[in-house]
Design a protein around this motif. Sequence first.
Motif, PDB file in Angstrom:
ATOM      1  N   UNK A   4       1.089  -0.829  -0.227  1.00  0.00           N
ATOM      2  CA  UNK A   4      -0.094  -0.220   0.216  1.00  0.00           C
ATOM      3  C   UNK A   4       0.554   1.412  -0.012  1.00  0.00           C
ATOM      4  N   UNK A   5       0.027   2.377  -0.364  1.00  0.00           N
ATOM      5  CA  UNK A   5       1.062   4.075  -0.878  1.00  0.00           C
ATOM      6  C   UNK A   5       0.951   5.257  -1.686  1.00  0.00           C
ATOM      7  N   UNK A   6       1.258   5.210  -1.545  1.00  0.00           N
ATOM      8  CA  UNK A   6       1.226   6.601  -3.037  1.00  0.00           C
ATOM      9  C   UNK A   6       2.216   7.256  -3.229  1.00  0.00           C
ATOM     10  N   UNK A   7       1.759   7.028  -4.881  1.00  0.00           N
ATOM     11  CA  UNK A   7       2.923   8.119  -5.427  1.00  0.00           C
ATOM     12  C   UNK A   7       2.280   8.383  -6.821  1.00  0.00           C
ATOM     13  N   UNK A   8       3.260   8.937  -7.410  1.00  0.00           N
ATOM     14  CA  UNK A   8       2.902   9.740  -8.930  1.00  0.00           C
ATOM     15  C   UNK A   8       2.130   8.924  -9.403  1.00  0.00           C
ATOM     16  N   UNK A   9       1.320   9.913 -10.478  1.00  0.00           N
ATOM     17  CA  UNK A   9       0.887   8.418 -11.999  1.00  0.00           C
ATOM     18  C   UNK A   9       2.481   8.047 -12.137  1.00  0.00           C
ATOM     19  N   UNK A  10       2.626   7.128 -13.244  1.00  0.00           N
ATOM     20  CA  UNK A  10       3.133   6.484 -13.274  1.00  0.00           C
ATOM     21  C   UNK A  10       3.178   7.153 -15.592  1.00  0.00           C
ATOM     22  N   UNK A  11       4.402   7.160 -16.406  1.00  0.00           N
ATOM     23  CA  UNK A  11       4.034   7.694 -17.596  1.00  0.00           C
ATOM     24  C   UNK A  11       3.004   7.136 -18.302  1.00  0.00           C
ATOM     25  N   UNK A  12       3.098   6.082 -18.215  1.00  0.00           N
ATOM     26  CA  UNK A  12       2.258   5.132 -19.152  1.00  0.00           C
ATOM     27  C   UNK A  12       0.322   5.599 -18.792  1.00  0.00           C
ATOM     28  N   UNK A  13       0.404   6.082 -17.422  1.00  0.00           N
ATOM     29  CA  UNK A  13      -1.104   6.390 -16.591  1.00  0.00           C
ATOM     30  C   UNK A  13      -0.918   7.418 -16.909  1.00  0.00           C
ATOM     31  N   UNK A  14      -0.288   8.643 -16.602  1.00  0.00           N
ATOM     32  CA  UNK A  14      -0.176  10.348 -16.793  1.00  0.00           C
ATOM     33  C   UNK A  14      -0.655  10.740 -18.238  1.00  0.00           C
ATOM     34  N   UNK A  15      -0.546   9.562 -19.759  1.00  0.00           N
ATOM     35  CA  UNK A  15      -0.410   9.679 -20.454  1.00  0.00           C
ATOM     36  C   UNK A  15      -1.867   9.128 -21.174  1.00  0.00           C
ATOM     37  N   UNK A  16      -2.769   8.426 -20.251  1.00  0.00           N
ATOM     38  CA  UNK A  16      -4.490   7.817 -20.446  1.00  0.00           C
ATOM     39  C   UNK A  16      -4.980   9.284 -19.903  1.00  0.00           C
ATOM     40  N   UNK A  17      -4.040   9.436 -18.972  1.00  0.00           N
ATOM     41  CA  UNK A  17      -4.838  10.478 -18.060  1.00  0.00           C
ATOM     42  C   UNK A  17      -4.953  12.026 -18.590  1.00  0.00           C
ATOM     43  N   UNK A  18      -4.354  12.031 -19.016  1.00  0.00           N
ATOM     44  CA  UNK A  18      -4.417  13.523 -20.202  1.00  0.00           C
ATOM     45  C   UNK A  18      -5.073  13.095 -20.939  1.00  0.00           C
ATOM     46  N   UNK A  19      -4.753  12.318 -22.169  1.00  0.00           N
ATOM     47  CA  UNK A  19      -6.006  11.657 -23.403  1.00  0.00           C
ATOM     48  C   UNK A  19      -7.386  11.902 -22.905  1.00  0.00           C
ATOM     49  N   UNK A  20      -7.629  11.275 -21.499  1.00  0.00           N
ATOM     50  CA  UNK A  20      -9.081  11.168 -21.309  1.00  0.00           C
ATOM     51  C   UNK A  20      -9.313  12.929 -21.419  1.00  0.00           C
ATOM     52  N   UNK A  21      -8.156  13.696 -20.831  1.00  0.00           N
ATOM     53  CA  UNK A  21      -9.166  15.280 -19.490  1.00  0.00           C
ATOM     54  C   UNK A  21      -9.442  15.423 -21.712  1.00  0.00           C
ATOM     55  N   UNK A  22      -8.747  15.368 -22.241  1.00  0.00           N
ATOM     56  CA  UNK A  22      -8.363  16.225 -23.529  1.00  0.00           C
ATOM     57  C   UNK A  22      -9.733  15.689 -24.517  1.00  0.00           C
ATOM     58  N   UNK A  23     -10.047  14.684 -24.268  1.00  0.00           N
ATOM     59  CA  UNK A  23     -11.430  13.640 -25.253  1.00  0.00           C
ATOM     60  C   UNK A  23     -12.389  14.181 -24.920  1.00  0.00           C
ATOM     61  N   UNK A  24     -12.887  13.790 -23.203  1.00  0.00           N
ATOM     62  CA  UNK A  24     -13.519  13.121 -22.811  1.00  0.00           C
ATOM     63  C   UNK A  24     -14.010  12.092 -22.601  1.00  0.00           C
ATOM     64  N   UNK A  25     -13.548  10.963 -23.481  1.00  0.00           N
ATOM     65  CA  UNK A  25     -13.820   9.944 -23.719  1.00  0.00           C
ATOM     66  C   UNK A  25     -13.766   8.256 -22.228  1.00  0.00           C
ATOM     67  N   UNK A  26     -14.458   8.048 -22.305  1.00  0.00           N
ATOM     68  CA  UNK A  26     -14.224   7.184 -21.240  1.00  0.00           C
ATOM     69  C   UNK A  26     -13.078   5.514 -21.380  1.00  0.00           C
ATOM     70  N   UNK A  27     -12.318   5.215 -22.348  1.00  0.00           N
ATOM     71  CA  UNK A  27     -11.409   4.805 -22.445  1.00  0.00           C
ATOM     72  C   UNK A  27     -12.000   3.874 -21.664  1.00  0.00           C
ATOM     73  N   UNK A  28     -12.764   2.734 -21.505  1.00  0.00           N
ATOM     74  CA  UNK A  28     -13.091   2.304 -20.222  1.00  0.00           C
ATOM     75  C   UNK A  28     -12.778   0.679 -21.529  1.00  0.00           C
ATOM     76  N   UNK A  29     -12.101  -0.428 -20.720  1.00  0.00           N
ATOM     77  CA  UNK A  29     -11.487  -1.777 -21.473  1.00  0.00           C
ATOM     78  C   UNK A  29     -12.312  -2.464 -20.404  1.00  0.00           C
ATOM     79  N   UNK A  30     -13.057  -3.764 -21.620  1.00  0.00           N
ATOM     80  CA  UNK A  30     -12.911  -4.699 -21.227  1.00  0.00           C
ATOM     81  C   UNK A  30     -13.908  -5.047 -22.744  1.00  0.00           C
ATOM     82  N   UNK A  31     -14.812  -6.245 -21.253  1.00  0.00           N
ATOM     83  CA  UNK A  31     -15.743  -7.315 -22.367  1.00  0.00           C
ATOM     84  C   UNK A  31     -16.884  -8.472 -21.234  1.00  0.00           C
ATOM     85  N   UNK A  32     -17.034  -9.566 -22.539  1.00  0.00           N
ATOM     86  CA  UNK A  32     -18.483 -10.383 -21.816  1.00  0.00           C
ATOM     87  C   UNK A  32     -17.557 -11.075 -22.603  1.00  0.00           C
ATOM     88  N   UNK A  33     -17.547 -12.394 -21.376  1.00  0.00           N
ATOM     89  CA  UNK A  33     -17.409 -13.836 -21.866  1.00  0.00           C
ATOM     90  C   UNK A  33     -18.486 -14.519 -21.201  1.00  0.00           C
TER      91      UNK A  33
END
Length: 430
Positions: A12-41
């Motif tokens: 457990x603990x707290x840290x900065x966003x990683x580079x990959x996390x920050x990329x997706x965070x910025x992309x979602x803020x810029x586009x407004x898309x949910x970008x949720x990933x997953x599916x049905x089985x």
Amino acid sequence: MDIVVEFEGEGSGTAELTWGQRDVWDLMRRTGRTMNIGGTVPAAPGETVAHLAELLRFIVSRHQALRTRLVPVDGGPPRQRVHASGAIGLELVEAGPDPEVTAEALRVRYQTRHFDPFGEWPVRMGVVLDGETPTHVVLMYYHVIIDGFGIDAIVRDLAHLGVAAAPVAGVRPLELAALQQEPAALRQSEKALRYWERQLDRVPAVPHPAAADPGHGEPRHWEVVCESPALALAVRAVAARTGLASGPILLAGYAVALARVTGSPTAVVQIVVNNRFRPGFGEAVTSLRQFGLCAIDVGMPFDEIAARAWAATLGAYKHGYFDGTAATRDLEAWSCYLNDRRRGTDETGGEAPTPEAIRAARAAGNLHWGGREDTYDGTFYLHVEDEPGRIVYTMWGDTHRYTPAAIEQCARDLETAVIDAALAPATVDA
């Protein structure tokens, strides 16, 4: 109705966003898309709600990423906080007269509703029930926290269900955040960004034209869907002749199509880099996906374009791990993307298809318009999917920059470039 599933895990603990996390965070803020990933089985025969609840408990307890919530920061991006324990809901939904329809409605709800990253765990799991019998399982993840390759790692790790002592493989989010602050990682980032600068310095910026009627009253971004058995055969034919894998061959076709629509002698494509080839990252359950840059000259025989696409791909992968917040170049003029989602492709190997087989397969192809959205990322965004016996790709285009006719033609040109190369190797493309 929900079942409450309690979990407890290591770390457990707290840290900065990683580079990959920050990329997706910025992309979602810029586009407004949910970008949720997953599916049905479909649920396995004999599956029970109790077992599925235990499975949810297992994956959340075992993987730090799934025990993560974001913490707001005044005036800046959030931080991530991994919790040692907590509780998460497993949603139960009555199947009704058609379990598949009910499961799809649940998937769409999970897909389209934004996660609350500060108050919700980054995974949603729902079970469709016919009486007490599960028929379908729906899973959706918050993309800032985990990418598609991280989901693959979770699936592989299910082999350890019931073996609590088995060590967790791959770097964990808190460890990764710390590693990215160390001198070696910062040097890697600086080297990658210098590579991006060198590539872009040699590419003339081509102004994107405005569409003939950007105020057409429709959503801005339109999708073209191509289902092509002939393209799958053509890729195999070109691969047999050149020794190249299917990825750079498709990238070469995309480069030709982009060059034709933009009028530029060099196509610039940002490709998704999963970064799992780096030491310790192979089984990482986190977000490591970033973009790598490919600048590909065209206007020469297709085989040479494909060879250049292969070299550009190697450079993109080598330099696709970096701190995006340190970039100084505005990439808006080069916002064309490729996301090859395939796993274990079968377009190469075996005897090369004959020209007659390729020509005959063209009649079985299908190209049509798909979805439309107000927000998307980039001018063109190509996704390539897994499909047996054919290649399926979707191309999203920005109708405020190119007309729908130009977007459709770009999608057609990708297929045509590769098929023409398979049928007439000496042809000069673009």
